[in-house]
Design a protein around this motif. Structure first.
Motif, PDB file in Angstrom:
ATOM      1  N   CYS A  87       0.854  -1.187   0.000  1.00  0.00           N
ATOM      2  CA  CYS A  87       0.000   0.000   0.000  1.00  0.00           C
ATOM      3  C   CYS A  87       0.892   1.239   0.000  1.00  0.00           C
ATOM      4  CB  CYS A  87      -0.899   0.018   1.238  1.00  0.00           C
ATOM      5  SG  CYS A  87      -2.153  -1.289   1.246  1.00  0.00           S
ATOM      6  N   ARG A  88       0.384   2.296  -0.577  1.00  0.00           N
ATOM      7  CA  ARG A  88       1.105   3.578  -0.570  1.00  0.00           C
ATOM      8  C   ARG A  88       1.109   4.135   0.841  1.00  0.00           C
ATOM      9  NH1 ARG A  88      -2.208   5.375  -5.809  1.00  0.00           N
ATOM     10  NH2 ARG A  88      -0.989   4.182  -7.322  1.00  0.00           N
ATOM     11  N   PRO A  89       2.001   5.090   1.140  1.00  0.00           N
ATOM     12  CA  PRO A  89       2.067   5.661   2.492  1.00  0.00           C
ATOM     13  C   PRO A  89       0.757   6.297   2.963  1.00  0.00           C
ATOM     14  CG  PRO A  89       4.013   6.271   1.247  1.00  0.00           C
ATOM     15  CD  PRO A  89       3.084   5.594   0.283  1.00  0.00           C
ATOM     16  N   THR A  90      -0.073   6.749   2.037  1.00  0.00           N
ATOM     17  CA  THR A  90      -1.357   7.381   2.400  1.00  0.00           C
ATOM     18  C   THR A  90      -2.485   6.368   2.488  1.00  0.00           C
ATOM     19  OG1 THR A  90      -1.799   7.822   0.067  1.00  0.00           O
ATOM     20  CG2 THR A  90      -0.737   9.588   1.350  1.00  0.00           C
ATOM     21  N   GLU A  91      -2.179   5.076   2.296  1.00  0.00           N
ATOM     22  CA  GLU A  91      -3.192   4.029   2.288  1.00  0.00           C
ATOM     23  C   GLU A  91      -2.974   3.037   3.428  1.00  0.00           C
ATOM     24  OE1 GLU A  91      -4.095   3.462  -2.432  1.00  0.00           O
ATOM     25  OE2 GLU A  91      -2.343   2.446  -1.614  1.00  0.00           O
ATOM     26  N   THR A  92      -3.987   2.214   3.644  1.00  0.00           N
ATOM     27  CA  THR A  92      -3.914   1.121   4.603  1.00  0.00           C
ATOM     28  C   THR A  92      -4.618  -0.083   3.994  1.00  0.00           C
ATOM     29  OG1 THR A  92      -4.244   0.551   6.929  1.00  0.00           O
ATOM     30  CG2 THR A  92      -6.034   1.752   5.859  1.00  0.00           C
ATOM     31  N   CYS A  93      -4.460  -1.258   4.580  1.00  0.00           N
ATOM     32  CA  CYS A  93      -5.087  -2.471   4.060  1.00  0.00           C
ATOM     33  C   CYS A  93      -6.598  -2.412   4.263  1.00  0.00           C
ATOM     34  CB  CYS A  93      -4.542  -3.702   4.768  1.00  0.00           C
ATOM     35  SG  CYS A  93      -2.800  -4.006   4.446  1.00  0.00           S
ATOM     36  N   LEU A  94      -7.322  -2.870   3.255  1.00  0.00           N
ATOM     37  CA  LEU A  94      -8.787  -2.823   3.254  1.00  0.00           C
ATOM     38  C   LEU A  94      -9.375  -4.213   3.122  1.00  0.00           C
ATOM     39  CD1 LEU A  94     -11.623  -1.339   2.647  1.00  0.00           C
ATOM     40  CD2 LEU A  94     -11.008  -1.748   0.256  1.00  0.00           C
ATOM     41  N   THR A  95     -10.445  -4.457   3.850  1.00  0.00           N
ATOM     42  CA  THR A  95     -11.330  -5.589   3.623  1.00  0.00           C
ATOM     43  C   THR A  95     -12.725  -5.000   3.550  1.00  0.00           C
ATOM     44  OG1 THR A  95      -9.931  -7.096   4.894  1.00  0.00           O
ATOM     45  CG2 THR A  95     -12.181  -7.789   4.518  1.00  0.00           C
TER      46      THR A  95
ATOM     47  N   LEU B  89     -11.392   6.445   4.315  1.00  0.00           N
ATOM     48  CA  LEU B  89     -12.551   5.619   3.976  1.00  0.00           C
ATOM     49  C   LEU B  89     -12.688   4.384   4.864  1.00  0.00           C
ATOM     50  CD1 LEU B  89     -12.494   5.895   0.087  1.00  0.00           C
ATOM     51  CD2 LEU B  89     -13.917   7.141   1.714  1.00  0.00           C
ATOM     52  N   CYS B  90     -11.820   4.247   5.853  1.00  0.00           N
ATOM     53  CA  CYS B  90     -11.908   3.124   6.789  1.00  0.00           C
ATOM     54  C   CYS B  90     -13.137   3.285   7.678  1.00  0.00           C
ATOM     55  CB  CYS B  90     -10.655   3.054   7.653  1.00  0.00           C
ATOM     56  SG  CYS B  90      -9.169   2.675   6.722  1.00  0.00           S
ATOM     57  N   GLY B  91     -13.789   2.176   7.957  1.00  0.00           N
ATOM     58  CA  GLY B  91     -14.946   2.190   8.836  1.00  0.00           C
ATOM     59  C   GLY B  91     -16.211   2.737   8.199  1.00  0.00           C
ATOM     60  N   ILE B  92     -16.158   3.049   6.914  1.00  0.00           N
ATOM     61  CA  ILE B  92     -17.312   3.596   6.214  1.00  0.00           C
ATOM     62  C   ILE B  92     -18.251   2.458   5.826  1.00  0.00           C
ATOM     63  CG2 ILE B  92     -18.059   4.805   4.119  1.00  0.00           C
ATOM     64  CD1 ILE B  92     -16.604   6.656   5.936  1.00  0.00           C
ATOM     65  N   CYS B  93     -19.544   2.694   5.943  1.00  0.00           N
ATOM     66  CA  CYS B  93     -20.535   1.756   5.447  1.00  0.00           C
ATOM     67  C   CYS B  93     -21.611   2.559   4.733  1.00  0.00           C
ATOM     68  CB  CYS B  93     -21.115   0.898   6.565  1.00  0.00           C
ATOM     69  SG  CYS B  93     -21.915   1.838   7.864  1.00  0.00           S
ATOM     70  N   GLY B  94     -22.346   1.902   3.877  1.00  0.00           N
ATOM     71  CA  GLY B  94     -23.392   2.587   3.131  1.00  0.00           C
ATOM     72  C   GLY B  94     -24.016   1.651   2.120  1.00  0.00           C
ATOM     73  N   THR B  95     -24.666   2.231   1.116  1.00  0.00           N
ATOM     74  CA  THR B  95     -25.280   1.437   0.061  1.00  0.00           C
ATOM     75  C   THR B  95     -24.885   1.986  -1.300  1.00  0.00           C
ATOM     76  OG1 THR B  95     -27.301   2.767   0.064  1.00  0.00           O
ATOM     77  CG2 THR B  95     -27.292   0.804   1.464  1.00  0.00           C
TER      78      THR B  95
ATOM     79  N   ASN C 162     -16.619  -1.135   5.005  1.00  0.00           N
ATOM     80  CA  ASN C 162     -15.160  -1.141   4.852  1.00  0.00           C
ATOM     81  C   ASN C 162     -14.495  -1.324   6.215  1.00  0.00           C
ATOM     82  OD1 ASN C 162     -15.531  -0.488   2.164  1.00  0.00           O
ATOM     83  ND2 ASN C 162     -15.006   1.658   2.410  1.00  0.00           N
ATOM     84  N   SER C 163     -13.542  -2.237   6.294  1.00  0.00           N
ATOM     85  CA  SER C 163     -12.728  -2.424   7.498  1.00  0.00           C
ATOM     86  C   SER C 163     -11.272  -2.297   7.089  1.00  0.00           C
ATOM     87  CB  SER C 163     -12.948  -3.808   8.100  1.00  0.00           C
ATOM     88  OG  SER C 163     -14.284  -3.974   8.488  1.00  0.00           O
ATOM     89  N   CYS C 164     -10.471  -1.680   7.938  1.00  0.00           N
ATOM     90  CA  CYS C 164      -9.058  -1.496   7.627  1.00  0.00           C
ATOM     91  C   CYS C 164      -8.181  -2.031   8.746  1.00  0.00           C
ATOM     92  CB  CYS C 164      -8.758  -0.007   7.413  1.00  0.00           C
ATOM     93  SG  CYS C 164      -9.656   0.704   6.016  1.00  0.00           S
ATOM     94  N   CYS C 165      -6.936  -2.320   8.395  1.00  0.00           N
ATOM     95  CA  CYS C 165      -5.942  -2.743   9.368  1.00  0.00           C
ATOM     96  C   CYS C 165      -4.589  -2.259   8.855  1.00  0.00           C
ATOM     97  CB  CYS C 165      -5.971  -4.257   9.558  1.00  0.00           C
ATOM     98  SG  CYS C 165      -5.795  -5.216   8.037  1.00  0.00           S
TER      99      CYS C 165
END
Length: 102
Positions: free
Chosen positions: A13-21, A45-51, A63-66
Motif C-alpha cells: 500500500c502507498r504511504p497514504t493508504e492502509t489495508c482494506l477488507t 474511507l476506513c470504517g465507512i458503510c453505506g449502500t 469497509n474495514s481497515c488494518c
C-alpha cells in the motif's frame, strides 16, 4: 466461490493508504449476493458503510481497515480456475459499484 478459494495478489500500500477488507451484500429476488474486496484504501474511507446500486441491485457495504503486513489476507487461500473466473466477474461487478480491486 468461497472466501477460502480467493486468489492472492499481495501488494504494498502507498504511504497514504492502509489495508482494506470490504464486504457488500445485495439481494436479487431470493438470491443473496455477497462480494468481498481486499486491497488498499485511503485511510479516510476506513470504517465507512453505506449502500450502492449496481445492475439494479442495492448492495450494503462495510469497509474495514488494518495496518500490519498482510492483515487483510486469508490464511491458506488457494487459487483455482474457478476462483480466477470468479475474480473476473467480481472485478466487473465491483467496477460497476465504483469499487477498485487491487
Amino acid at each position: 466461490m468461497t472466501t477460502s478459494s480467493c486468489l492472492k495478489f499481495p501488494r504494498m500500500c502507498r504511504p497514504t493508504e492502509t489495508c482494506l477488507t470490504s464486504k457488500a451484500v445485495g439481494k436479487k429476488g431470493k438470491q443473496r449476493i455477497v462480494l468481498y474486496e481486499k486491497g488498499c484504501m485511503v485511510k479516510s474511507l476506513c470504517g465507512i458503510c453505506g449502500t450502492k446500486t449496481a445492475m439494479g441491485i442495492v448492495f450494503a457495504y462495510n469497509n474495514s481497515c488494518c495496518n500490519t503486513d498482510l492483515c487483510n489476507g486469508a490464511p491458506g487461500a488457494k487459487g483455482s480456475l474457478a476462483a480466477g473466473v470468479g475474480r473476473v466477474l467480481v472485478s466487473a461487478l465491483a467496477s460497476a459499484l465504483g469499487l477498485s480491486l487491487l
